[in-house]
Design a protein around this motif. Structure first.
Motif, mmCIF file in Angstrom:
data_model
loop_
_atom_site.group_PDB
_atom_site.id
_atom_site.type_symbol
_atom_site.label_atom_id
_atom_site.label_comp_id
_atom_site.label_asym_id
_atom_site.label_seq_id
_atom_site.Cartn_x
_atom_site.Cartn_y
_atom_site.Cartn_z
ATOM 1 N N THR A 3 -3.548 -43.353 24.930
ATOM 2 C CA THR A 3 -4.302 -42.609 25.939
ATOM 3 C C THR A 3 -4.819 -43.542 27.020
ATOM 4 O O THR A 3 -4.857 -43.194 28.190
ATOM 5 C CB THR A 3 -5.463 -41.844 25.277
ATOM 6 N N ALA A 4 -5.218 -44.754 26.652
ATOM 7 C CA ALA A 4 -5.764 -45.698 27.623
ATOM 8 C C ALA A 4 -4.736 -46.084 28.677
ATOM 9 O O ALA A 4 -5.097 -46.487 29.771
ATOM 10 C CB ALA A 4 -6.274 -46.940 26.914
ATOM 11 N N LEU A 12 -7.435 -37.313 31.043
ATOM 12 C CA LEU A 12 -8.393 -36.209 30.986
ATOM 13 C C LEU A 12 -7.800 -34.999 30.266
ATOM 14 O O LEU A 12 -8.487 -34.327 29.495
ATOM 15 C CB LEU A 12 -8.845 -35.804 32.384
ATOM 16 N N ARG A 13 -6.538 -34.723 30.521
ATOM 17 C CA ARG A 13 -5.873 -33.604 29.837
ATOM 18 C C ARG A 13 -5.906 -33.808 28.331
ATOM 19 O O ARG A 13 -6.257 -32.901 27.578
ATOM 20 C CB ARG A 13 -4.427 -33.466 30.321
ATOM 21 N N GLU A 14 -5.580 -35.012 27.886
ATOM 22 C CA GLU A 14 -5.582 -35.289 26.443
ATOM 23 C C GLU A 14 -6.997 -35.216 25.876
ATOM 24 O O GLU A 14 -7.202 -34.677 24.777
ATOM 25 C CB GLU A 14 -4.965 -36.659 26.166
ATOM 26 N N VAL A 75 -16.163 -29.169 37.155
ATOM 27 C CA VAL A 75 -15.111 -28.544 37.955
ATOM 28 C C VAL A 75 -13.769 -29.210 37.646
ATOM 29 O O VAL A 75 -12.761 -28.535 37.392
ATOM 30 C CB VAL A 75 -15.437 -28.628 39.466
ATOM 31 N N LEU A 76 -13.744 -30.519 37.654
ATOM 32 C CA LEU A 76 -12.506 -31.250 37.396
ATOM 33 C C LEU A 76 -11.976 -30.958 35.992
ATOM 34 O O LEU A 76 -10.779 -30.722 35.812
ATOM 35 C CB LEU A 76 -12.728 -32.752 37.579
ATOM 36 N N LEU A 77 -12.852 -30.958 35.013
ATOM 37 C CA LEU A 77 -12.402 -30.738 33.636
ATOM 38 C C LEU A 77 -11.824 -29.345 33.443
ATOM 39 O O LEU A 77 -10.779 -29.180 32.795
ATOM 40 C CB LEU A 77 -13.548 -31.004 32.662
ATOM 41 N N TYR A 78 -12.460 -28.330 34.010
ATOM 42 C CA TYR A 78 -11.883 -26.984 33.917
ATOM 43 C C TYR A 78 -10.575 -26.887 34.694
ATOM 44 O O TYR A 78 -9.633 -26.216 34.265
ATOM 45 C CB TYR A 78 -12.871 -25.918 34.391
ATOM 46 N N LEU A 79 -10.492 -27.549 35.835
ATOM 47 C CA LEU A 79 -9.257 -27.542 36.612
ATOM 48 C C LEU A 79 -8.119 -28.192 35.825
ATOM 49 O O LEU A 79 -6.996 -27.667 35.777
ATOM 50 C CB LEU A 79 -9.471 -28.266 37.949
ATOM 51 N N VAL A 80 -8.405 -29.309 35.194
ATOM 52 C CA VAL A 80 -7.398 -29.996 34.385
ATOM 53 C C VAL A 80 -6.951 -29.108 33.225
ATOM 54 O O VAL A 80 -5.758 -29.001 32.929
ATOM 55 C CB VAL A 80 -7.935 -31.358 33.884
ATOM 56 N N GLN A 81 -7.899 -28.438 32.587
ATOM 57 C CA GLN A 81 -7.544 -27.554 31.473
ATOM 58 C C GLN A 81 -6.696 -26.374 31.943
ATOM 59 O O GLN A 81 -5.724 -25.987 31.278
ATOM 60 C CB GLN A 81 -8.813 -27.039 30.785
ATOM 61 N N LEU A 82 -7.053 -25.787 33.080
ATOM 62 C CA LEU A 82 -6.291 -24.667 33.603
ATOM 63 C C LEU A 82 -4.875 -25.115 33.980
ATOM 64 O O LEU A 82 -3.892 -24.433 33.669
ATOM 65 C CB LEU A 82 -7.005 -24.046 34.808
ATOM 66 N N ALA A 83 -4.772 -26.251 34.616
ATOM 67 C CA ALA A 83 -3.447 -26.784 34.971
ATOM 68 C C ALA A 83 -2.619 -27.034 33.710
ATOM 69 O O ALA A 83 -1.416 -26.751 33.686
ATOM 70 C CB ALA A 83 -3.602 -28.077 35.776
ATOM 71 N N ASP A 84 -3.255 -27.522 32.670
ATOM 72 C CA ASP A 84 -2.566 -27.757 31.403
ATOM 73 C C ASP A 84 -2.020 -26.448 30.846
ATOM 74 O O ASP A 84 -0.852 -26.352 30.481
ATOM 75 C CB ASP A 84 -3.529 -28.414 30.414
ATOM 76 N N LYS A 85 -2.843 -25.423 30.814
ATOM 77 C CA LYS A 85 -2.410 -24.120 30.303
ATOM 78 C C LYS A 85 -1.287 -23.522 31.145
ATOM 79 O O LYS A 85 -0.417 -22.824 30.632
ATOM 80 C CB LYS A 85 -3.578 -23.129 30.245
ATOM 81 N N MET A 86 -1.322 -23.771 32.443
ATOM 82 C CA MET A 86 -0.319 -23.216 33.349
ATOM 83 C C MET A 86 0.876 -24.157 33.529
ATOM 84 O O MET A 86 1.773 -23.871 34.311
ATOM 85 C CB MET A 86 -0.958 -22.914 34.716
ATOM 86 N N GLN A 87 0.869 -25.278 32.839
ATOM 87 C CA GLN A 87 1.933 -26.285 32.906
ATOM 88 C C GLN A 87 2.177 -26.758 34.344
ATOM 89 O O GLN A 87 3.305 -26.828 34.823
ATOM 90 C CB GLN A 87 3.216 -25.757 32.269
ATOM 91 N N VAL A 88 1.062 -27.053 35.012
ATOM 92 C CA VAL A 88 1.111 -27.560 36.382
ATOM 93 C C VAL A 88 0.738 -29.037 36.371
ATOM 94 O O VAL A 88 -0.294 -29.419 35.816
ATOM 95 C CB VAL A 88 0.127 -26.773 37.289
#
Length: 120
Positions: A3-4, A12-14, A75-88
């Protein structure tokens, strides 16, 4: 690759995946719920600027700056999570969008002009 060694957004996604898994929260992290949570966090960020003249650093004390930093992180963490779910891939999407914006807003045409692309 550890991860590092991952690029920052991948890291952040991980981390958000692990955080949710440890709490059995994946079941709640649907795209709809994440989009709604993201909009709430953006509103909480905006609230810190409400009634300020400009929001410039000179108008913010240390406590306000810390609160803004934490809201930006949310905001960033939710954005990263949403992008992960949407495979963006957020980085690729941002680079693509900047290229499209460069076409829509050519610097020599819009320099110093805040109007929307269809207004000039």
């Amino acid at each position: 690759m550890t991860t590092a060694n991952l690029p920052d957004l991948h890291d952040l996604r991980e981390r958000t995946r692990q955080f949710a898994q440890a709490r059995d929260w994946e079941q709640f992290h649907t795209p709809k719920n994440l989009a709604m949570a993201l909009s709430v966090e953006v509103a909480e960020l905006a609230e810190h600027f409400q009634w300020l003249q400009t929001g410039a650093a000179t108008e913010l004390d240390d406590g306000k700056r810390t609160a803004i930093r934490h809201e930006l992180a949310d905001v960033l963490l939710y954005l990263v999570q949403l992008a992960d779910k949407m495979q963006v891939d957020l980085h690729a999407a941002a680079v693509e969008k900047m290229a499209l914006n460069a076409i829509k807003y050519p610097a020599d045409t819009v320099r110093g002009d805040a109007r929307k692309y269809n207004e000039y």
